[in-house]
Write a protein that holds these residues in place. Structure first.
Motif, PDB file in Angstrom:
ATOM      1  N   GLN A 152       0.803  -1.159   0.135  1.00 25.17           N
ATOM      2  CA  GLN A 152       0.183   0.106  -0.169  1.00 25.17           C
ATOM      3  C   GLN A 152       0.805   1.331  -0.033  1.00 25.17           C
ATOM      4  O   GLN A 152       0.690   2.178  -0.473  1.00 25.17           O
ATOM      5  N   VAL A 159       0.838   3.996  -2.852  1.00 21.34           N
ATOM      6  CA  VAL A 159       0.501   5.512  -2.546  1.00 21.34           C
ATOM      7  C   VAL A 159       1.553   6.264  -3.102  1.00 21.34           C
ATOM      8  O   VAL A 159       1.231   7.433  -3.632  1.00 21.34           O
ATOM      9  N   ALA A 169      -7.061   9.769  -9.170  1.00 16.20           N
ATOM     10  CA  ALA A 169      -6.650   9.076  -7.825  1.00 16.20           C
ATOM     11  C   ALA A 169      -7.784   8.563  -7.026  1.00 16.20           C
ATOM     12  O   ALA A 169      -7.429   7.779  -6.242  1.00 16.20           O
ATOM     13  N   LYS A 190      -8.120   4.793  -7.603  1.00 13.48           N
ATOM     14  CA  LYS A 190      -6.714   3.982  -7.048  1.00 13.48           C
ATOM     15  C   LYS A 190      -7.040   3.994  -5.611  1.00 13.48           C
ATOM     16  O   LYS A 190      -6.498   3.172  -5.002  1.00 13.48           O
ATOM     17  N   LEU A 191      -7.299   4.997  -4.922  1.00 11.54           N
ATOM     18  CA  LEU A 191      -7.389   5.160  -3.525  1.00 11.54           C
ATOM     19  C   LEU A 191      -8.644   4.159  -3.109  1.00 11.54           C
ATOM     20  O   LEU A 191      -8.145   3.331  -2.067  1.00 11.54           O
ATOM     21  N   THR A 198      -7.917   0.735  -0.762  1.00 13.18           N
ATOM     22  CA  THR A 198      -8.292   0.507   0.463  1.00 13.18           C
ATOM     23  C   THR A 198      -9.510  -0.544   0.428  1.00 13.18           C
ATOM     24  O   THR A 198     -10.260  -0.637   1.682  1.00 13.18           O
ATOM     25  N   LEU A 219     -11.309  13.725   1.939  1.00 16.83           N
ATOM     26  CA  LEU A 219     -11.363  12.593   1.232  1.00 16.83           C
ATOM     27  C   LEU A 219     -12.066  11.588   2.143  1.00 16.83           C
ATOM     28  O   LEU A 219     -12.159  11.576   3.279  1.00 16.83           O
ATOM     29  N   LEU A 239     -13.484   7.554   1.975  1.00 15.65           N
ATOM     30  CA  LEU A 239     -13.407   6.255   1.675  1.00 15.65           C
ATOM     31  C   LEU A 239     -14.403   5.546   2.623  1.00 15.65           C
ATOM     32  O   LEU A 239     -14.554   5.681   3.735  1.00 15.65           O
ATOM     33  N   GLN A 273      -3.507   2.833   8.319  1.00 16.62           N
ATOM     34  CA  GLN A 273      -3.833   3.461   6.747  1.00 16.62           C
ATOM     35  C   GLN A 273      -3.756   4.976   7.057  1.00 16.62           C
ATOM     36  O   GLN A 273      -3.462   5.669   6.013  1.00 16.62           O
ATOM     37  N   LEU A 307      -1.709   6.773   3.980  1.00 21.40           N
ATOM     38  CA  LEU A 307      -2.540   7.608   3.096  1.00 21.40           C
ATOM     39  C   LEU A 307      -1.881   9.224   3.185  1.00 21.40           C
ATOM     40  O   LEU A 307      -2.048   9.922   2.396  1.00 21.40           O
ATOM     41  N   MET A 343      -0.452  11.004   0.167  1.00 21.63           N
ATOM     42  CA  MET A 343      -1.771  11.322  -0.836  1.00 21.63           C
ATOM     43  C   MET A 343      -2.403  12.569  -0.328  1.00 21.63           C
ATOM     44  O   MET A 343      -2.655  13.478  -1.107  1.00 21.63           O
TER      45      MET A 343
END
Length: 775
Positions: A424, A428, A452, A455-456, A460, A563, A565, A576, A580, A583
């Motif tokens: 990961q 990233v 982006a 892909k993120l 995850t 962001l 997720l 994580q 991350l 990014m």
């Protein structure tokens, strides 16, 4: 002598010239090389790289000429950029444009000139590469082609120089991190022309060493990896691959070996020719050594398992009973009931079940020497553990059916998690490089998010994702400008939201969790379902958030966006957040860069508008009107197309100001322009000359057509009711009209005839139109 006409796109042309930041700079070897080559190639006395500024021509490189600049009004290169194509004058004394030009009339003056424009953008020429001699020449078509080729070289060098200055933002993002940016120049020879300041930390070699033209980059690469690197780089140069991604070894000056993860991509010009190759280098030595160590460890584990040093199990297939040498509580937090009836098989992860079953069936049917598999089992607290299990049938029935298996297993959860986390992190970092590269190319943050966000979500294992930006200087911090949104199981809704995002989609944010992120900048890890009132994004219809990561996007510790997720089948882990973080910082930085670009463009547009529009009436100001008239004057001389001008004055306007006040006068002026624009043609230009005097430029109109247009305006004004504070204001106009004639030597004489007709209209009682021919 005639000065060169000003190009129609002069403001844009000057803006690009100044943005290149090349004027008044020191000589540079590459440009000196070009001018010397041209002098030898064409056998002339003088070669110049001339850049045309607003009132001068300045020479970036010169051979056979002492002055560093000359006035623009005497510049032959100014004619070449106005013409927009290569200009060749075999004998300047025979060209009417240069009769009386001091550069021609001087002793030993210019007799021969050939200049190829430097086209920095489509139809925008900033200067020329020109060759000059004091004797007339005949310039062949072949020579002209050579000159244009050299001018193209100059253009590419200027653009390359400009592009290098634009790498500053990239350097700021990358310079202190684990990724070093590098740039190769391909022509005339491949060599590094830029390396980031952190390159020595990555490669072990200094900037000065790597930038030495005598040093070829591949010499620092391990000989066993060098061939593959060169072959794959050549595939990029040949257009067979869009980009390069490879891992190889570098031998440092101290003879240590470092592993480098290398990503590269070629920049091409509008014709598809490679200008440079941009690369990103990441020191992956620790990861690679760990990978090699893990390989060795796995071999040792296999030997240990085969030697019976780890946990053992025994499986009685007919009785459906498993016996282990540890307790079920130790391994899975469960009781011994899972040893009976093959109940343990219910705990195998759904994604692993068929794979484990297939491996077991192959062994039971005698197709493999032993059973071996890595799989997940569900722990009592809801998470999964990873097991590496090896077994073998040791008893069969008389019919040859497997009856008993023995084996060993090992808990490899930590190793798998570390491996996944490492992948990961690498993904990233690779995504950070890709996003930065994409932004440099397209300069469109929404398109960057299109790359982006999926892909993120993939990294995850998320089923929904969102990227939004806080409005600049936002105080309430409850609104987001959406740049990206995806819900994996609803492509119809994705497509609809994508269209809305392109048009500009604002989302109102509420709920304690979401506002914690936007107001306090605190990341929110939500392993359990998010309640409907904890994070609301109106008017979006998001699926139920079964789990989520809601993360702030930063620029210099300031929250600039969010962001989201959500809905990962494997859940989200606190580790994580650190993975991350690069990014998050990159997205926040790019949001800030986009915002700064928009503010700069708005300021440029506003300055351009203020320079061309009359503030009160919002029509062309006097300068723009005069420039347009001069352009029409030149067109009439070349093409003999009729053009006329009407000079308009509001009758007794001083009485309006004296009787009703200046606010009333301003209203009359604005109302007059609104009425006049309604009755004029789309191609007619209405401009304010000052005070109550206006002008109308009427292209393709002779005196009769112009008089008809003037009468339409006069009649419309006469019929319009002007009032202020409930009182009627009497308004009429007087107009003088003049068609451009051959006897008009310049614009001033043309306008003077219209002014004279205007004065006659006033003297004859006002509220009328008079043609200049009748004066």
């Amino acid at each position: 002598m005639k000065s060169a006409p000003v190009p129609n796109n002069e403001l844009e042309r000057l803006h690009l010239l100044h943005e290149l930041d090349i004027l008044d700079t020191e000589p540079e070897p590459v440009f000196e090389k070009i001018t010397l080559m041209a002098k030898q190639l064409f056998g002339v006395e003088t070669v110049l790289i001339s850049l045309i500024d607003s009132d001068r021509q300045w020479f970036k490189s010169k051979v056979g000429f002492n002055a560093s600049e000359t006035p623009r009004e005497v510049s032959m290169c100014a004619h070449a950029i106005a013409q927009g194509s290569t200009m060749v004058i075999n004998d300047t004394r025979e060209d009417p444009r240069f009769i009386g030009n001091p550069l021609v009339t001087a002793s030993g003056g210019i007799r021969f000139y050939a200049g190829a424009p430097i086209e920095i953008a489509p139809q925008i020429y900033i200067g020329t590469l020109c060759v000059i001699d004091s004797k007339p020449h005949v310039f062949t078509a072949q020579q002209q082609q050579w000159l244009e080729t050299l001018a193209e070289w100059v253009k590419n060098e200027l653009l390359g120089r400009f592009a290098m200055s634009n790498y500053e933002q990239e350097r700021q993002v990358l310079a202190q991190g684990p990724v070093a940016a590098v740039v190769w120049q391909i022509e005339p020879e491949a060599h590094l022309i830029y390396v980031a300041e952190n390159v020595e930390r990555v490669l072990g070699y200094s900037e000065a060493y790597l930038l030495d033209p005598e040093v070829r980059y591949e010499t620092i690469v391990h000989s066993a990896d060098r061939g593959e690197l060169l072959a794959r780089m050549q595939a990029v140069l040949d257009g067979k691959q869009e980009s390069l991604e490879i891992e190889y070894r570098v031998l440092t000056p101290s003879q240590d070996i470092r592993w480098v993860h290398h990503f590269a991509r070629a920049d091409r010009d509008h014709s598809g020719k490679i200008v440079r190759v941009r690369g990103y280098l990441h020191d992956s030595t620790k990861r690679k050594n760990l990978e090699l160590s893990l390989q060795h460890a796995n071999q040792s584990i296999a030997m240990a398992l085969e030697a019976g040093n780890l946990a053992t199990w025994e499986w009685y297939l007919f009785d459906q009973w498993v016996e282990v040498d540890h307790t079920w509580e130790e391994l899975l937090g469960r009781d011994e009931t899972y040893a009976r009836g093959n109940k343990w098989a219910e705990l195998v992860h759904p994604q692993d079940y068929q794979r484990v079953r297939a491996a077991l069936q192959k062994h039971l049917k005698g197709k493999t020497e032993r059973f071996e598999s890595r799989f997940r089992l569900l722990h009592a607290d809801g998470h999964y553990i990873w097991l590496h299990s090896i077994g073998k049938v040791i008893e069969t029935t008389e019919q040859g059916l497997a009856q008993r298996m023995v084996g060993i297993h090992h808990d490899i959860t930590a190793e798998v998690m570390n491996e996944q986390r490492r992948r990961q992190q690498e993904a990233v970092l690779s995504l950070v490089s890709s996003v930065q590269h994409e932004f440099l190319f397209v300069n469109d943050f929404s398109e960057v998010c299109d790359v982006a966000l999926p892909k993120l979500m993939e990294l995850t294992d998320s089923k929904a994702g969102l990227i939004g930006e806080l409005p600049d200087n936002s105080r309430s911090r409850n609104m987001l400008w959406l740049h990206g949104l995806r819900v994996l199981d609803d492509e119809t809704k994705n497509s609809a939201y994508q269209n809305l995002i392109k048009q500009g989609l604002d989302v109102e944010v509420s709920g304690e969790l979401a506002l914690h992120v936007l107001v306090r900048g605190e990341p929110q890890l939500c392993p359990h379902p998010v309640q409907p009132d904890e994070a609301v994004f109106h008017p979006l219809e998001l699926p139920e958030l079964k789990n989520a990561l809601i993360l702030p996007l930063y620029f210099k510790q300031q929250v600039v966006g969010m962001l989201l997720l959500a809905n990962s089948e494997n859940g989200y882990q606190r580790e994580q957040l650190a993975t991350l973080k690069p990014m998050l910082n990159t997205l926040g930085t790019l949001m800030h860069i986009r915002r700064m670009d928009e503010e700069r463009q708005f300021a440029v547009d506003e300055l351009r508008r203020m320079a061309t529009i009359d503030e009160l009436t919002q029509i062309a100001n006097r300068r723009v009107f005069i420039e347009a008239a001069e352009q029409r004057f030149g067109e009439q001389q070349r093409y003999d197309m009729p053009v006329s001008v009407a000079i308009i004055d509001l009758d007794h306007f001083k009485k309006v100001n004296d009787s009703f006040g200046h606010a009333a006068g301003d209203k009359v002026l604005k109302q007059f322009t609104d009425v006049a624009k309604e009755v004029l043609r789309d191609g007619d230009l209405l401009g304010r000359q000052g005070g109550e005097e206006f002008g109308v430029l009427l292209p393709h109109a002779d005196i009769n057509q112009a008089m008809q247009a003037a009468e339409r305006v006069r009649e419309a004004i006469e019929k319009t009711e002007f009032s202020w504070d409930g009182k009627v204001i009497p308004v009429s106009i007087s107009v003088g009209v003049a068609q451009l004639m051959e006897t008009d030597n310049d614009v001033d004489r043309w306008f003077a005839r219209a002014d004279k007709a205007l004065y006659q209209a006033k003297s004859e009682g006002r509220n009328r139109c008079i043609a200049a021919d009748e004066v």
